[in-house]
Design a protein around this motif. Structure first.
Motif, PDB file in Angstrom:
ATOM      1  N   GLU A  80       0.821  -1.208   0.000  1.00  0.00           N
ATOM      2  CA  GLU A  80       0.000   0.000   0.000  1.00  0.00           C
ATOM      3  C   GLU A  80       0.855   1.258   0.000  1.00  0.00           C
ATOM      4  O   GLU A  80       0.466   2.277  -0.593  1.00  0.00           O
ATOM      5  CB  GLU A  80      -0.954  -0.052   1.190  1.00  0.00           C
ATOM      6  CG  GLU A  80      -2.030  -1.115   0.989  1.00  0.00           C
ATOM      7  CD  GLU A  80      -2.812  -1.451   2.249  1.00  0.00           C
ATOM      8  OE1 GLU A  80      -3.862  -2.118   2.126  1.00  0.00           O
ATOM      9  OE2 GLU A  80      -2.386  -1.052   3.350  1.00  0.00           O
ATOM     10  N   ASP A 115       1.852   1.544  -3.581  1.00  0.00           N
ATOM     11  CA  ASP A 115       0.731   1.949  -4.424  1.00  0.00           C
ATOM     12  C   ASP A 115       0.482   3.449  -4.400  1.00  0.00           C
ATOM     13  O   ASP A 115      -0.132   3.995  -5.330  1.00  0.00           O
ATOM     14  CB  ASP A 115      -0.545   1.210  -3.997  1.00  0.00           C
ATOM     15  CG  ASP A 115      -0.521  -0.269  -4.377  1.00  0.00           C
ATOM     16  OD1 ASP A 115       0.327  -0.651  -5.203  1.00  0.00           O
ATOM     17  OD2 ASP A 115      -1.355  -1.030  -3.830  1.00  0.00           O
ATOM     18  N   THR A 116       0.933   4.135  -3.351  1.00  0.00           N
ATOM     19  CA  THR A 116       0.748   5.593  -3.318  1.00  0.00           C
ATOM     20  C   THR A 116       1.614   6.279  -4.359  1.00  0.00           C
ATOM     21  O   THR A 116       1.316   7.416  -4.770  1.00  0.00           O
ATOM     22  CB  THR A 116       1.101   6.165  -1.932  1.00  0.00           C
ATOM     23  OG1 THR A 116       2.513   6.034  -1.692  1.00  0.00           O
ATOM     24  CG2 THR A 116       0.310   5.487  -0.821  1.00  0.00           C
ATOM     25  N   TYR A 148       0.809   3.003  10.981  1.00  0.00           N
ATOM     26  CA  TYR A 148      -0.111   2.440   9.989  1.00  0.00           C
ATOM     27  C   TYR A 148      -0.254   0.947  10.234  1.00  0.00           C
ATOM     28  O   TYR A 148       0.726   0.263  10.493  1.00  0.00           O
ATOM     29  CB  TYR A 148       0.412   2.704   8.571  1.00  0.00           C
ATOM     30  CG  TYR A 148      -0.533   2.258   7.481  1.00  0.00           C
ATOM     31  CD1 TYR A 148      -1.811   2.797   7.384  1.00  0.00           C
ATOM     32  CD2 TYR A 148      -0.152   1.290   6.548  1.00  0.00           C
ATOM     33  CE1 TYR A 148      -2.694   2.395   6.398  1.00  0.00           C
ATOM     34  CE2 TYR A 148      -1.018   0.887   5.541  1.00  0.00           C
ATOM     35  CZ  TYR A 148      -2.292   1.434   5.479  1.00  0.00           C
ATOM     36  OH  TYR A 148      -3.161   1.029   4.493  1.00  0.00           O
ATOM     37  N   HIS A 172      -6.782   4.362   8.068  1.00  0.00           N
ATOM     38  CA  HIS A 172      -7.401   3.769   6.872  1.00  0.00           C
ATOM     39  C   HIS A 172      -6.495   3.981   5.671  1.00  0.00           C
ATOM     40  O   HIS A 172      -5.795   5.001   5.579  1.00  0.00           O
ATOM     41  CB  HIS A 172      -8.781   4.399   6.613  1.00  0.00           C
ATOM     42  CG  HIS A 172      -9.620   3.604   5.672  1.00  0.00           C
ATOM     43  ND1 HIS A 172      -9.476   3.687   4.301  1.00  0.00           N
ATOM     44  CD2 HIS A 172     -10.618   2.702   5.895  1.00  0.00           C
ATOM     45  CE1 HIS A 172     -10.351   2.882   3.714  1.00  0.00           C
ATOM     46  NE2 HIS A 172     -11.048   2.272   4.654  1.00  0.00           N
ATOM     47  N   VAL A 173      -6.530   3.027   4.746  1.00  0.00           N
ATOM     48  CA  VAL A 173      -5.665   3.097   3.571  1.00  0.00           C
ATOM     49  C   VAL A 173      -5.928   4.353   2.754  1.00  0.00           C
ATOM     50  O   VAL A 173      -5.009   4.896   2.116  1.00  0.00           O
ATOM     51  CB  VAL A 173      -5.824   1.815   2.711  1.00  0.00           C
ATOM     52  CG1 VAL A 173      -7.251   1.706   2.160  1.00  0.00           C
ATOM     53  CG2 VAL A 173      -4.793   1.778   1.589  1.00  0.00           C
ATOM     54  N   ARG A 174      -7.161   4.841   2.754  1.00  0.00           N
ATOM     55  CA  ARG A 174      -7.465   6.040   1.969  1.00  0.00           C
ATOM     56  C   ARG A 174      -6.740   7.271   2.500  1.00  0.00           C
ATOM     57  O   ARG A 174      -6.558   8.261   1.766  1.00  0.00           O
ATOM     58  CB  ARG A 174      -8.975   6.283   1.955  1.00  0.00           C
ATOM     59  CG  ARG A 174      -9.579   6.601   3.307  1.00  0.00           C
ATOM     60  CD  ARG A 174     -11.044   7.023   3.200  1.00  0.00           C
ATOM     61  NE  ARG A 174     -11.643   7.180   4.522  1.00  0.00           N
ATOM     62  CZ  ARG A 174     -12.336   6.239   5.145  1.00  0.00           C
ATOM     63  NH1 ARG A 174     -12.520   5.067   4.550  1.00  0.00           N
ATOM     64  NH2 ARG A 174     -12.853   6.457   6.339  1.00  0.00           N
ATOM     65  N   ASP A 175      -6.341   7.230   3.786  1.00  0.00           N
ATOM     66  CA  ASP A 175      -5.651   8.371   4.390  1.00  0.00           C
ATOM     67  C   ASP A 175      -4.134   8.276   4.260  1.00  0.00           C
ATOM     68  O   ASP A 175      -3.428   9.225   4.620  1.00  0.00           O
ATOM     69  CB  ASP A 175      -6.019   8.474   5.877  1.00  0.00           C
ATOM     70  CG  ASP A 175      -7.513   8.656   6.088  1.00  0.00           C
ATOM     71  OD1 ASP A 175      -8.124   9.402   5.311  1.00  0.00           O
ATOM     72  OD2 ASP A 175      -8.048   8.039   7.033  1.00  0.00           O
ATOM     73  N   PRO A 188      -1.992   8.114   1.538  1.00  0.00           N
ATOM     74  CA  PRO A 188      -1.278   9.044   0.638  1.00  0.00           C
ATOM     75  C   PRO A 188      -1.104  10.439   1.229  1.00  0.00           C
ATOM     76  O   PRO A 188      -0.018  11.023   1.149  1.00  0.00           O
ATOM     77  CB  PRO A 188      -2.163   9.068  -0.614  1.00  0.00           C
ATOM     78  CG  PRO A 188      -2.890   7.761  -0.593  1.00  0.00           C
ATOM     79  CD  PRO A 188      -3.143   7.482   0.855  1.00  0.00           C
TER      80      PRO A 188
END
Length: 389
Positions: free
Chosen positions: A236, A239-240, A305, A330-333, A335
């Motif tokens: 993850e 992926d950013t 994280y 959360h993964v959305r936070d 980046p």
């Protein structure tokens, strides 16, 4: 005054617990600093005092559970934090190791006096010290050094005279659990963990570990055992598109093999962690223990994280509350958190406070050594330390 009176002694005993790396790391750094002050220091692993293979089983169960089924350690932390269970564990751990704990604290082979102070960096050792202190079999001050930002109930024993905390957040938590003589003094991180003095030093650090020179690097640390889902975290982070993940797997060979299969930069046990950290741009951690304190002392912006259950989540919340390490839930936070870390000031005021605490814990221990402590004197000493710190 007799020759074995603790107030004539320059001997300090430290009790640690070889569960993870944080308890040992703090113990040996305190030993190093106190030796530099001309104290005679002996450090013992409390798990060695437990009967039979109980200590080894405790150590192995911790490592295995966090590798194979991390959620189980969260359950253990929650159950042992409940008052009836915590009380039973306090009594059992203190009784099981009482004899060997007392032997380690007592006279040594060359008839050196009893210690001027006894320090614990491990919760179960604190329970044993508290019982010895309450029973009158320990005359020297008993001191607990709280290695984590969060304070589990097992850290607190009514017989311990002083509790040294990393931050006021931890101190407040300890006081709320009934701890006596609480003093904020900062972490015990070796002096090797300091920020890079120049870009050239950073480049050399990367070269030492064969790391790429031309892209941002996020070092993922997960304790000595490579705890938690670091494989997913590395994916993850990658992926950013903001940083290349460099994962420190510790002694977890299977995680390293999985990461290498993914094409990630995966390192095993790192002896020179300070240099590795200086070669990176941001740290991502999941346990909130010694690794996070080392990253802060090195000046790295640090985020939490995918925290491991139990102590990892508790530390994440406490570090976030203290303003030292933001907790990305959360993964959305992720980046946005990495972007903020990579573009922000390299060393925040919180990181500087972690790297250069106002009071050295070894100084506090030295101040407390050779004191005859009762509840009135404990309050006076704690008040004076706060004023001078």
């Amino acid at each position: 005054m007799s020759s074995d009176d603790p107030r004539h002694s320059r001997r300090i005993v430290i009790l640690t617990g070889s569960v993870g790396g944080g308890h040992d790391g703090a113990a040996y750094e305190l030993e190093h600093r106190l030796r530099a002050m001309d104290f005679t220091v002996e450090t013992y692993d409390y798990l060695d005092f437990l009967p039979g293979r109980f200590g080894a089983l405790l150590r192995d169960s911790y490592t295995t559970s966090l590798r194979v089924a991390p959620f189980t350690w969260g359950l253990v932390a929650n159950v042992t934090g409940r008052r009836p269970v915590a009380g039973m564990l306090r009594a059992a751990s203190a009784a099981l190791a009482r004899k060997d704990t007392r032997r380690s604290i007592g006279r040594t082979a060359d008839l050196v006096a009893e210690p001027a102070a006894v320090v614990s960096t491990y919760p179960l050792a604190s329970q044993a010290l508290g019982r010895l202190r309450r029973s009158g079999r320990l005359n020297a001050p008993a001191i607990t050094f709280l290695t984590d930002m969060s304070v589990h109930p097992l850290w607190i024993s009514s017989g311990v005279d002083f509790h040294l905390a990393l931050h006021e957040v931890a101190a407040e938590d300890a006081r709320g659990r009934g701890a006596k003589g609480v003093q904020v003094c900062g972490p015990a991180v070796p002096a090797a963990f300091h920020p890079a003095a120049s870009e050239e030093e950073k480049r050399k650090a990367r070269a030492q570990f064969g790391l790429p020179q031309d892209e941002p690097l996020a070092v993922l640390v997960s304790g000595a055992g490579g705890m938690g889902d670091v494989r997913k975290s590395a994916r993850e982070v990658a992926d950013t598109g903001l940083a290349r993940a460099v994962v420190v797997c510790g002694r977890n060979a299977s995680v390293r093999e999985d990461l290498e299969a993914d094409g990630a930069i995966a390192l095993g046990w790192v002896d020179d962690m300070a240099t590795l950290l200086r070669g990176c741009d941001v740290a991502v951690q999941n346990a909130g223990g010694l690794s996070s304190l080392e990253a802060l002392a090195t000046g790295l912006p640090t985020v939490t994280y995918r925290s491991v259950p139990g102590h990892g989540a508790a530390n994440a919340a406490a570090l976030d509350k203290a303003g030292w390490v933001p907790w990305v839930r959360h993964v959305r936070d992720l980046p946005a958190a990495l972007q903020a870390a990579l573009t922000g000031v390299p060393t925040t005021s919180a990181a500087r406070a972690a790297a250069h605490p106002p009071t050295d814990p070894a100084d506090v221990i030295a101040e407390l050594a050779n004191q005859t402590v009762d509840h009135r004197r404990r309050r006076r000493i704690t008040r004076r330390l706060r004023l001078t710190g």
